[in-house]
Design an enzyme around this catalytic site. Structure first.
Site, short mmCIF file in Angstrom:
data_model
loop_
_atom_site.label_atom_id
_atom_site.label_comp_id
_atom_site.label_asym_id
_atom_site.label_seq_id
_atom_site.Cartn_x
_atom_site.Cartn_y
_atom_site.Cartn_z
N GLY A 11 0.78 -1.24 0.00
CA GLY A 11 0.00 0.00 0.00
C GLY A 11 0.80 1.28 0.00
O GLY A 11 0.31 2.32 0.45
N SER A 12 2.02 1.27 -0.55
CA SER A 12 2.80 2.53 -0.55
C SER A 12 2.14 3.58 -1.46
O SER A 12 2.21 4.78 -1.19
CB SER A 12 4.25 2.29 -0.97
OG SER A 12 4.35 2.03 -2.35
N ASN A 13 1.46 3.14 -2.50
CA ASN A 13 0.73 4.10 -3.35
C ASN A 13 -0.48 4.65 -2.61
O ASN A 13 -0.80 5.84 -2.71
CB ASN A 13 0.32 3.45 -4.67
CG ASN A 13 1.45 3.47 -5.68
OD1 ASN A 13 1.79 4.52 -6.22
ND2 ASN A 13 2.07 2.32 -5.88
N ARG A 64 -14.68 -15.90 -10.80
CA ARG A 64 -14.14 -14.55 -10.80
C ARG A 64 -15.24 -13.51 -10.91
O ARG A 64 -15.23 -12.51 -10.19
CB ARG A 64 -13.17 -14.39 -11.99
CG ARG A 64 -12.01 -15.35 -11.98
CD ARG A 64 -11.16 -15.16 -13.24
NE ARG A 64 -10.92 -13.73 -13.48
CZ ARG A 64 -10.05 -13.00 -12.78
NH1 ARG A 64 -9.35 -13.57 -11.82
NH2 ARG A 64 -9.88 -11.72 -13.03
N MET A 89 -3.88 -6.91 -7.58
CA MET A 89 -3.28 -7.93 -8.44
C MET A 89 -4.30 -8.87 -9.08
O MET A 89 -4.05 -10.04 -9.26
CB MET A 89 -2.26 -8.75 -7.64
CG MET A 89 -1.15 -7.92 -7.06
SD MET A 89 -0.40 -6.81 -8.27
CE MET A 89 0.64 -7.94 -9.14
N ASN A 106 -5.62 2.97 -12.94
CA ASN A 106 -4.68 1.99 -12.43
C ASN A 106 -3.28 2.54 -12.63
O ASN A 106 -3.01 3.29 -13.57
CB ASN A 106 -4.83 0.67 -13.22
CG ASN A 106 -3.82 -0.39 -12.79
OD1 ASN A 106 -3.65 -0.65 -11.60
ND2 ASN A 106 -3.15 -0.98 -13.77
N HIS A 108 0.53 1.30 -13.35
CA HIS A 108 1.21 0.09 -13.84
C HIS A 108 2.69 0.41 -14.02
O HIS A 108 3.02 1.42 -14.67
CB HIS A 108 0.59 -0.35 -15.17
CG HIS A 108 1.26 -1.54 -15.76
ND1 HIS A 108 1.06 -2.82 -15.29
CD2 HIS A 108 2.13 -1.65 -16.80
CE1 HIS A 108 1.79 -3.66 -16.01
NE2 HIS A 108 2.45 -2.98 -16.93
N SER A 135 3.06 4.08 -15.64
CA SER A 135 1.93 4.68 -16.37
C SER A 135 0.69 4.66 -15.49
O SER A 135 0.46 3.68 -14.76
CB SER A 135 1.63 3.85 -17.63
OG SER A 135 2.78 3.71 -18.45
N THR A 140 -9.89 -0.52 -18.50
CA THR A 140 -10.96 -1.08 -19.33
C THR A 140 -10.85 -2.60 -19.17
O THR A 140 -10.02 -3.09 -18.42
CB THR A 140 -10.75 -0.71 -20.82
OG1 THR A 140 -9.51 -1.29 -21.24
CG2 THR A 140 -10.72 0.79 -21.02
N GLU A 142 -9.58 -4.62 -21.05
CA GLU A 142 -8.33 -5.15 -21.60
C GLU A 142 -7.20 -4.93 -20.58
O GLU A 142 -6.97 -3.79 -20.14
CB GLU A 142 -8.01 -4.42 -22.90
CG GLU A 142 -6.84 -5.00 -23.67
CD GLU A 142 -6.45 -4.13 -24.86
OE1 GLU A 142 -7.05 -3.05 -25.03
OE2 GLU A 142 -5.53 -4.54 -25.59
N LEU A 143 -6.53 -5.95 -20.17
CA LEU A 143 -5.48 -5.86 -19.16
C LEU A 143 -4.46 -4.78 -19.50
O LEU A 143 -3.83 -4.82 -20.57
CB LEU A 143 -4.75 -7.20 -19.03
CG LEU A 143 -3.53 -7.18 -18.10
CD1 LEU A 143 -3.93 -6.95 -16.65
CD2 LEU A 143 -2.72 -8.46 -18.23
N ASP A 144 -4.33 -3.78 -18.60
CA ASP A 144 -3.36 -2.68 -18.79
C ASP A 144 -3.50 -2.05 -20.18
O ASP A 144 -2.51 -1.59 -20.76
CB ASP A 144 -1.93 -3.21 -18.60
CG ASP A 144 -1.75 -3.79 -17.21
OD1 ASP A 144 -1.01 -4.78 -17.09
OD2 ASP A 144 -2.39 -3.29 -16.26
C1 GRF Z 1 3.58 -0.77 -7.52
O1 GRF Z 1 4.85 -1.04 -8.04
C2 GRF Z 1 2.61 -0.56 -8.64
O2 GRF Z 1 3.21 0.00 -9.78
C3 GRF Z 1 2.16 -1.95 -8.95
O3 GRF Z 1 2.17 -2.67 -7.74
C4 GRF Z 1 2.98 -1.99 -6.81
C5 GRF Z 1 2.10 -1.54 -5.69
O4 GRF Z 1 2.89 -1.21 -4.64
N1 GRF Z 1 0.84 -1.91 -9.49
P1 GRF Z 1 2.19 -0.64 -3.32
O5 GRF Z 1 1.31 -1.74 -2.77
O6 GRF Z 1 1.38 0.57 -3.71
O7 GRF Z 1 3.36 -0.31 -2.44
#
Ligand code: GRF
Length: 203
Positions: A11-13, A64, A89, A106, A108, A135, A140, A142-144
């Site tokens: 969860g750093s983002n 799913r 994920m 998202n 990526h 990015s 959508t 379509e994956l990424d």
């Molecule tokens: C990040 O590298 C992001 O680009 C990818 O998964 C990682 C998430 O890291 N989608 P965090 O859980 O936000 O630290």
């Protein structure tokens, strides 16, 4: 606007989004942080920030689509208007995603359209790329594959291996995601019926 965040990992983002909100540079409220992993660090961060959390295990669902439909129902029920995938994920089922297209982004870790999917740092290194990056795109089915909104890039250095590259990319992610979410939250970036627009111009 009220936002929900889906995360599967540390969860750093998410932390970067919370910090931007606390700094007053990101005008959003956090309605929910949800994860497919009960032990995700992102859930602990959300709890510490007083944000409602949801851990939904895919094991409890027959397939799913059933899982994704329920997850996004819970997201909608939280009052979220925008959805951020921050290290989530799973690929969201097209049916479940439909009502959210245009309202979900998202992050990526590649310079899309290069390296959709997993192991992006290893693939960039193996390809001998001079540059790598991250990015943020509209999600959508379509994956990424959705329209790319913004990218941040860096030069691959001699000492870079997969881990060091990932570490060097994280600060770029932590700046890019809040910036893009801010554009979406303020209406300057929008998804219209003829596609994504920034400041009224097509992306
Ligand atoms: C990040 O590298 C992001 O680009 C990818 O998964 C990682 C998430 O890291 N989608 P965090 O859980 O936000 O630290």
């Amino acid at each position: 606007p009220r936002i929900a965040v889906l995360a599967s990992g540390r969860g750093s983002n998410l932390a970067a989004l919370i910090a931007a909100r606390d700094a007053g540079t990101l005008p959003v409220e956090f309605a929910l942080v949800a994860s497919d992993k009960a032990d995700a660090g992102a859930l602990r961060l959300a709890e510490a920030a007083g944000i409602p959390t949801l851990a939904l295990s895919p094991k409890a669902y027959p397939d799913r689509r059933a899982y994704d439909l329920d997850l996004l129902d819970r997201v909608a029920a939280s009052g979220a208007e925008l959805l951020v995938l921050a290290g989530f994920m799973r690929v969201i089922d097209a049916e479940a995603l439909r009502p959210w297209v245009g309202r979900v982004i998202n992050i990526h870790p590649s310079l899309l359209p290069k390296y959709r999917g997993l192991h992006t740092h290893r693939r960039a290194l193996e390809a001998g790329d001079a540059e790598h990056g991250v990015s943020v795109h509209f999600v959508t089915a379509e994956l990424d594959g959705g329209p790319v909104i913004a990218q941040a890039r860096l030069t691959i250095e001699a000492g870079d291996d997969e881990q060091r590259l990932a570490e060097r990319l994280l600060p770029l992610e932590h700046r890019l995601l809040p910036a893009v979410l801010g554009l979406l939250a303020s209406g300057r970036l929008q998804w219209r019926d003829d596609g994504a627009h920034y400041a009224g111009q097509p992306l």
